[in-house]
Write a protein that holds these residues in place. Structure first.
Motif, PDB file in Angstrom:
ATOM      1  N   ILE A 185       0.992  -1.093   0.064  1.00 21.78           N
ATOM      2  CA  ILE A 185       0.041  -0.018  -0.031  1.00 21.78           C
ATOM      3  C   ILE A 185       0.763   1.298   0.029  1.00 21.78           C
ATOM      4  N   GLU A 186       0.720   2.062  -1.017  1.00 26.31           N
ATOM      5  CA  GLU A 186       1.566   3.447  -0.972  1.00 26.31           C
ATOM      6  C   GLU A 186       0.406   4.476  -0.567  1.00 26.31           C
ATOM      7  N   VAL A 187       0.898   5.288   0.231  1.00 28.73           N
ATOM      8  CA  VAL A 187       0.303   6.495   0.876  1.00 28.73           C
ATOM      9  C   VAL A 187       1.170   7.906   0.813  1.00 28.73           C
ATOM     10  N   THR A 188       0.476   8.897   0.741  1.00 23.20           N
ATOM     11  CA  THR A 188       1.353  10.108   1.086  1.00 23.20           C
ATOM     12  C   THR A 188       0.584  11.140   2.086  1.00 23.20           C
ATOM     13  N   PHE A 189       1.650  11.817   2.730  1.00 29.26           N
ATOM     14  CA  PHE A 189       0.992  12.945   3.591  1.00 29.26           C
ATOM     15  C   PHE A 189       1.523  14.238   3.118  1.00 29.26           C
ATOM     16  N   ASP A 190       0.942  15.323   3.530  1.00 33.75           N
ATOM     17  CA  ASP A 190       1.238  16.645   3.363  1.00 33.75           C
ATOM     18  C   ASP A 190       2.356  17.034   4.003  1.00 33.75           C
ATOM     19  N   ASP A 246       6.305  15.550   6.287  1.00 32.12           N
ATOM     20  CA  ASP A 246       7.180  14.573   6.527  1.00 32.12           C
ATOM     21  C   ASP A 246       6.589  13.837   8.019  1.00 32.12           C
ATOM     22  N   GLN A 247       6.838  12.508   7.863  1.00 25.04           N
ATOM     23  CA  GLN A 247       6.296  11.489   9.097  1.00 25.04           C
ATOM     24  C   GLN A 247       7.370  10.868   9.699  1.00 25.04           C
ATOM     25  N   ASP A 248       7.102  10.612  11.153  1.00 24.55           N
ATOM     26  CA  ASP A 248       7.902   9.961  11.880  1.00 24.55           C
ATOM     27  C   ASP A 248       7.377   8.374  11.624  1.00 24.55           C
ATOM     28  N   LEU A 249       8.346   7.689  11.164  1.00 22.31           N
ATOM     29  CA  LEU A 249       8.009   6.308  10.975  1.00 22.31           C
ATOM     30  C   LEU A 249       7.624   5.336  11.966  1.00 22.31           C
ATOM     31  N   GLU A 250       8.156   5.451  13.073  1.00 18.27           N
ATOM     32  CA  GLU A 250       8.091   4.765  14.386  1.00 18.27           C
ATOM     33  C   GLU A 250       6.525   5.117  14.902  1.00 18.27           C
ATOM     34  N   LYS A 251       6.156   6.299  14.711  1.00 24.41           N
ATOM     35  CA  LYS A 251       4.676   6.586  15.177  1.00 24.41           C
ATOM     36  C   LYS A 251       3.668   5.846  14.281  1.00 24.41           C
ATOM     37  N   LEU A 252       4.090   5.829  12.913  1.00 26.06           N
ATOM     38  CA  LEU A 252       3.041   5.033  12.081  1.00 26.06           C
ATOM     39  C   LEU A 252       3.240   3.833  12.228  1.00 26.06           C
ATOM     40  N   ALA A 292       3.004  -5.379   9.895  1.00 24.88           N
ATOM     41  CA  ALA A 292       2.970  -4.384   8.836  1.00 24.88           C
ATOM     42  C   ALA A 292       4.626  -3.818   8.639  1.00 24.88           C
ATOM     43  N   VAL A 293       5.021  -3.738   7.624  1.00 22.57           N
ATOM     44  CA  VAL A 293       6.494  -3.062   7.291  1.00 22.57           C
ATOM     45  C   VAL A 293       6.142  -1.660   6.977  1.00 22.57           C
ATOM     46  N   VAL A 294       6.641  -0.657   7.489  1.00 26.60           N
ATOM     47  CA  VAL A 294       6.299   0.710   7.328  1.00 26.60           C
ATOM     48  C   VAL A 294       7.830   1.218   6.397  1.00 26.60           C
ATOM     49  N   GLN A 295       7.923   1.645   5.390  1.00 26.64           N
ATOM     50  CA  GLN A 295       9.210   2.313   4.726  1.00 26.64           C
ATOM     51  C   GLN A 295       8.675   3.476   4.190  1.00 26.64           C
ATOM     52  N   SER A 296       9.799   4.436   3.931  1.00 25.35           N
ATOM     53  CA  SER A 296       9.636   5.620   3.143  1.00 25.35           C
ATOM     54  C   SER A 296      10.254   5.346   1.853  1.00 25.35           C
ATOM     55  N   TYR A 297      10.046   6.120   0.957  1.00 28.49           N
ATOM     56  CA  TYR A 297      10.598   6.124  -0.519  1.00 28.49           C
ATOM     57  C   TYR A 297      10.749   7.562  -0.889  1.00 28.49           C
ATOM     58  N   GLY A 298      11.853   7.991  -1.604  1.00 30.70           N
ATOM     59  CA  GLY A 298      11.900   9.252  -1.765  1.00 30.70           C
ATOM     60  C   GLY A 298      11.901  10.384  -0.778  1.00 30.70           C
ATOM     61  N   ILE A 320       5.096   7.141   1.710  1.00 32.78           N
ATOM     62  CA  ILE A 320       5.205   6.004   2.423  1.00 32.78           C
ATOM     63  C   ILE A 320       4.578   4.708   1.825  1.00 32.78           C
ATOM     64  N   VAL A 321       5.590   3.492   2.034  1.00 35.54           N
ATOM     65  CA  VAL A 321       4.997   2.157   1.762  1.00 35.54           C
ATOM     66  C   VAL A 321       4.711   1.354   2.705  1.00 35.54           C
ATOM     67  N   VAL A 322       3.301   0.891   3.001  1.00 36.87           N
ATOM     68  CA  VAL A 322       2.993  -0.230   3.878  1.00 36.87           C
ATOM     69  C   VAL A 322       2.885  -1.636   3.327  1.00 36.87           C
ATOM     70  N   ARG A 323       3.545  -2.395   3.854  1.00 32.73           N
ATOM     71  CA  ARG A 323       3.353  -3.798   3.185  1.00 32.73           C
ATOM     72  C   ARG A 323       2.841  -4.953   4.417  1.00 32.73           C
ATOM     73  N   VAL A 324       1.849  -5.396   4.056  1.00 35.97           N
ATOM     74  CA  VAL A 324       1.034  -6.160   4.950  1.00 35.97           C
ATOM     75  C   VAL A 324       0.811  -7.797   4.566  1.00 35.97           C
ATOM     76  N   PRO A 325       1.233  -8.632   5.263  1.00 34.27           N
ATOM     77  CA  PRO A 325       1.005 -10.058   4.664  1.00 34.27           C
ATOM     78  C   PRO A 325      -0.682 -10.589   4.732  1.00 34.27           C
ATOM     79  N   SER A 326      -1.206  -9.857   3.839  1.00 28.39           N
ATOM     80  CA  SER A 326      -2.633 -10.147   3.814  1.00 28.39           C
ATOM     81  C   SER A 326      -2.986 -10.118   2.073  1.00 28.39           C
TER      82      SER A 326
END
Length: 306
Positions: free
Chosen positions: A49-54, A56-62, A74-80, A85-91
């Protein structure tokens, strides 16, 4: 009068380190056989799942927000940027899990916007495992042919066994501690094969050269001399490479954490194995100066007679 260079007796401890290498390798193989790997979504399948915010985000809070909603895998990573943010979920349920992820992230920042959702099927993961394993086998086979053509079969066998040792140790670390194994880690393992091979080739080259120069020396003396000659080069190369990889490991972010860790382990083990696996095996295989001499053609002696 020039002072003779002191030669370090590396091979004095070869039996001890041979036992250590065997024990560590068997531990890694045992862990792989019993525990297997903690494969990432690249191999097991799941929803990306790719999402965007207005802002910068703290990945730990996410991550904490997702974990609070039961999405602790869920694996949360930033790109660019930290806004993308990219969220990867085993579902496999794309619609449901994407809604859950977006709702969870809204608790942190309501400006979240869903950009894209895609499913990575397990059949793709199985294909990646198969091709990844095939890639490693082809790499090792190519190394054996190259070293055999450039040096001699004993050198080829020692170099390939050294590379197998390095790969199994790296894989064993990821299996033993159940660190996520994804495509970046597989890429790092292939890079370790190349790095370790480079060290082994340098050592083999110097051993061959010493056999030609030190005509009356024993194989042990030749190998120790080669190790001493290459020590400075090996130390500088390994340390400078390690510094770069440590920087990636500490500051590169979660996306390349596994990649950097595999390289850290692989570089250390590869440097060690070029001495106490590759070079030690040459001693056990009774390498000699005669092994490196070109075959004598029939009639050569007659040609040399006046």
């Amino acid at each position: 009068m020039a002072t003779a260079k002191k030669v370090i007796d590396f091979m004095k401890l070869r039996h001890l380190f041979a036992a250590l290498s065997l024990a560590v390798t068997l531990l890694g193989v045992g862990s792989i056989a019993v525990k297997g790997f903690s494969f990432g979504l690249d191999f097991t399948g799941g929803t990306r799942i790719e999402v965007t915010f207005d802002k910068d985000q703290d990945l730990e809070k996410l991550r904490n927000a997702l974990s609070a909603q039961g999405l602790d895998k869920a694996v949360v990573q930033s790109y660019g940027t930290l806004r993308d943010i990219v969220v990867r979920v085993p579902s496999a349920d794309q619609a449901k899990v994407s809604d859950e992820v977006v709702e969870s992230l809204k608790a942190v920042d309501s400006s979240v916007t869903l950009k894209q959702t895609e499913f990575v099927g397990p059949q793709v993961g199985d294909e990646l495992k198969e091709k990844g394993g095939l890639g490693m086998l082809l790499a090792l086979g190519g190394v054996m042919l190259y070293v055999a053509a450039r040096f001699q079969f004993k050198f080829s066998f020692a170099a390939v066994l050294s590379l197998v040792h390095d790969v199994l140790v790296v894989l064993g670390v990821f299996s033993l501690f159940q660190i996520e194994f994804d495509l970046t880690v597989l890429a790092a393992v292939l890079a370790v094969i190349g790095y370790s091979l480079n060290d082994s080739i340098v050592v083999a080259d110097r051993i061959r050269e010493n056999f030609r120069k030190m005509r009356k020396a024993s194989p042990l003396e030749v190998v120790n001399g080669a190790m001493t000659d290459t020590l400075g080069r090996t130390t500088i190369t390994s340390l400078t490479t390690w510094l770069v990889v440590w920087a990636l490991f500490l500051f590169g972010g979660d996306m390349i954490h596994g990649f950097a860790l595999a390289l850290l382990v692989g570089i250390g083990v590869g440097t060690y194995s070029s001495v106490y696996v590759c070079a030690s095996l040459l001693i056990y295989l009774k390498v000699s100066r005669e092994d490196l001499l070109p075959p004598v053609k029939e009639g050569n002696e007659a040609d040399e007679l006046p």
